[in-house]
Scaffold this motif. Structure first.
Motif, PDB file in Angstrom:
ATOM      1  N   SER A 101      -3.578   1.883  -2.751  1.00 14.99           N
ATOM      2  CA  SER A 101      -2.855   0.680  -3.156  1.00 14.99           C
ATOM      3  C   SER A 101      -1.606   1.028  -3.974  1.00 14.99           C
ATOM      4  CB  SER A 101      -3.778  -0.228  -3.974  1.00 14.99           C
ATOM      5  OG  SER A 101      -3.062  -1.335  -4.479  1.00 14.99           O
ATOM      6  N   THR A 126      -0.720   5.408   3.299  1.00 21.61           N
ATOM      7  CA  THR A 126      -1.878   5.372   4.185  1.00 21.61           C
ATOM      8  C   THR A 126      -1.864   6.673   4.974  1.00 21.61           C
ATOM      9  OG1 THR A 126      -1.756   2.967   4.379  1.00 21.61           O
ATOM     10  CG2 THR A 126      -3.055   4.147   6.026  1.00 21.61           C
ATOM     11  N   ARG A 168      -7.683   2.451  -5.320  1.00 23.76           N
ATOM     12  CA  ARG A 168      -6.660   2.100  -6.295  1.00 23.76           C
ATOM     13  C   ARG A 168      -6.458   3.280  -7.236  1.00 23.76           C
ATOM     14  NH1 ARG A 168      -8.092  -4.087  -8.289  1.00 23.76           N
ATOM     15  NH2 ARG A 168      -7.794  -5.113  -6.252  1.00 23.76           N
ATOM     16  N   ASP A 227      -1.493  -0.869   8.473  1.00 25.40           N
ATOM     17  CA  ASP A 227      -0.968   0.392   7.954  1.00 25.40           C
ATOM     18  C   ASP A 227      -1.743   1.580   8.500  1.00 25.40           C
ATOM     19  OD1 ASP A 227       0.919  -0.974   6.568  1.00 25.40           O
ATOM     20  OD2 ASP A 227      -0.084  -0.864   4.623  1.00 25.40           O
ATOM     21  N   HIS A 285      -6.640  -2.328   9.574  1.00 27.30           N
ATOM     22  CA  HIS A 285      -5.442  -2.616   8.785  1.00 27.30           C
ATOM     23  C   HIS A 285      -4.216  -2.084   9.530  1.00 27.30           C
ATOM     24  CE1 HIS A 285      -2.668  -2.734   5.416  1.00 27.30           C
ATOM     25  NE2 HIS A 285      -3.565  -3.457   4.751  1.00 27.30           N
ATOM     26  N   TYR A 309     -10.483   2.598   1.007  1.00 24.51           N
ATOM     27  CA  TYR A 309      -9.437   1.969   0.208  1.00 24.51           C
ATOM     28  C   TYR A 309      -9.589   2.431  -1.236  1.00 24.51           C
ATOM     29  CZ  TYR A 309      -8.732  -1.104   4.216  1.00 24.51           C
ATOM     30  OH  TYR A 309      -8.473  -1.588   5.472  1.00 24.51           O
ATOM     31  N   HIS A 352       0.870  -1.171   0.000  1.00 23.20           N
ATOM     32  CA  HIS A 352       0.000   0.000   0.000  1.00 23.20           C
ATOM     33  C   HIS A 352       0.910   1.225   0.000  1.00 23.20           C
ATOM     34  CE1 HIS A 352      -2.592  -3.188   1.736  1.00 23.20           C
ATOM     35  NE2 HIS A 352      -3.483  -2.644   0.933  1.00 23.20           N
ATOM     36  N   ARG A 389      -2.006  -8.645   7.752  1.00 19.33           N
ATOM     37  CA  ARG A 389      -2.335  -7.277   7.372  1.00 19.33           C
ATOM     38  C   ARG A 389      -3.249  -6.612   8.386  1.00 19.33           C
ATOM     39  NH1 ARG A 389       1.642  -6.053   4.730  1.00 19.33           N
ATOM     40  NH2 ARG A 389       0.581  -4.079   4.399  1.00 19.33           N
ATOM     41  N   VAL A 399      -6.360   4.475   2.437  1.00 17.57           N
ATOM     42  CA  VAL A 399      -5.304   3.537   2.071  1.00 17.57           C
ATOM     43  C   VAL A 399      -5.253   3.469   0.552  1.00 17.57           C
ATOM     44  CG1 VAL A 399      -4.416   1.194   2.297  1.00 17.57           C
ATOM     45  CG2 VAL A 399      -5.748   2.200   4.172  1.00 17.57           C
TER      46      VAL A 399
END
Length: 251
Positions: free
Chosen positions: A55, A44, A241, A211, A209, A239, A41, A196, A53
């Motif tokens: 990716s 974060t 991407r 992170d 998580h 989360y 990741h 994780r 977070v």
């Protein structure tokens, strides 16, 4: 358009165009946030109430592809006879691939840093503390781990973050991240993390998580000067991407 230049860059010509853009929005709040950088990741970030977070799997896969294909080119070059057509064509193909993959890596890092900058701007964050993972990168933990750490372009990503945040009046401060991901927010004791999801082996606390717990620890340590017991973790975790522009295949 203020200036146009034809520049020789990465073994080919690039057209640099300088244009005037409107003044960017400046942060007026006084919120403090923290960023925990990572390889899986990429970033974060949290302000104590919310967390995001982002990716880094795409970035990691691009670095792996670059090293894998580059190895094939080097192997083919070592086997090609001097003066042959193959020996003459391979370097050109190698540079074409490197130009393409490096632009894709740079584009992915720009996208990640832009996501973080927008998140901070929307929440009026004025100061951001970012963990410095140099200690983790220097540890010798085996061939595979060392190879992953060598591909981790943390320095370049931090430069892009600093550049984008500074444009909005946000200050980025590097801090040590020792113990931030493993220190329990409930009891304040350190325990090594494997999965994780954060789990404390001392008090059996199970959190979000790891992170997110790491970013919260960086924020707590930077603001209060130490880890506090009973620390509240972000209630909302998102989360994301990075959405990058992909090349269109020719018909």
């Amino acid at each position: 358009i203020k200036q146009v230049q034809l520049v020789w860059h990465r073994n080919q010509y690039w057209l640099h165009v300088t244009v005037e853009k409107p003044a960017l929005q400046k942060v007026r709040g006084n919120v403090t946030a923290a960023i925990d950088p990572g390889e899986i990741h990429a970033c974060t970030v949290t302000d104590g109430k919310e967390a995001l977070v982002v990716s880094g799997r795409l970035l990691r896969s691009l670095h792996r592809l670059r090293n894998k294909v580059l190895r094939k080119f080097q192997k083919a070059l070592s086997r090609a006879k001097r003066g042959s057509n193959r020996r003459r064509k391979l370097p050109a193909a190698k540079y074409r691939f490197l130009n393409n993959i490096e632009r894709r890596i740079e584009h992915a890092m720009h996208t990640i840093s832009a996501i973080i900058a927008k998140w901070c701007l929307d929440r009026n964050v004025k100061t951001v503390y970012i963990g410095n993972p140099e200690g983790v990168r220097k540890n010798d933990c085996g061939r595979k781990h060392n190879q992953r750490m060598s591909r981790w372009a943390f320095g370049k990503l931090r430069e892009l973050l600093e550049y984008k945040l500074k444009r909005h009046g946000i200050k980025l401060i590097p801090v040590g991240e020792r113990g931030t991901s493993g220190t329990c927010p409930a009891c304040g004791e350190y325990s090594k993390q494997v999965d994780r999801t954060y789990k404390c082996s001392k008090c059996n606390f199970t959190g979000p998580h790891r992170d997110v717990a790491g970013a919260s620890g960086i924020l707590d340590k930077s603001v209060n000067g130490k880890f506090t017991k009973g620390r509240k973790l972000p209630e909302k975790v998102e989360y994301m991407r990075p959405k990058v522009v992909t090349q269109k295949k020719a018909a």
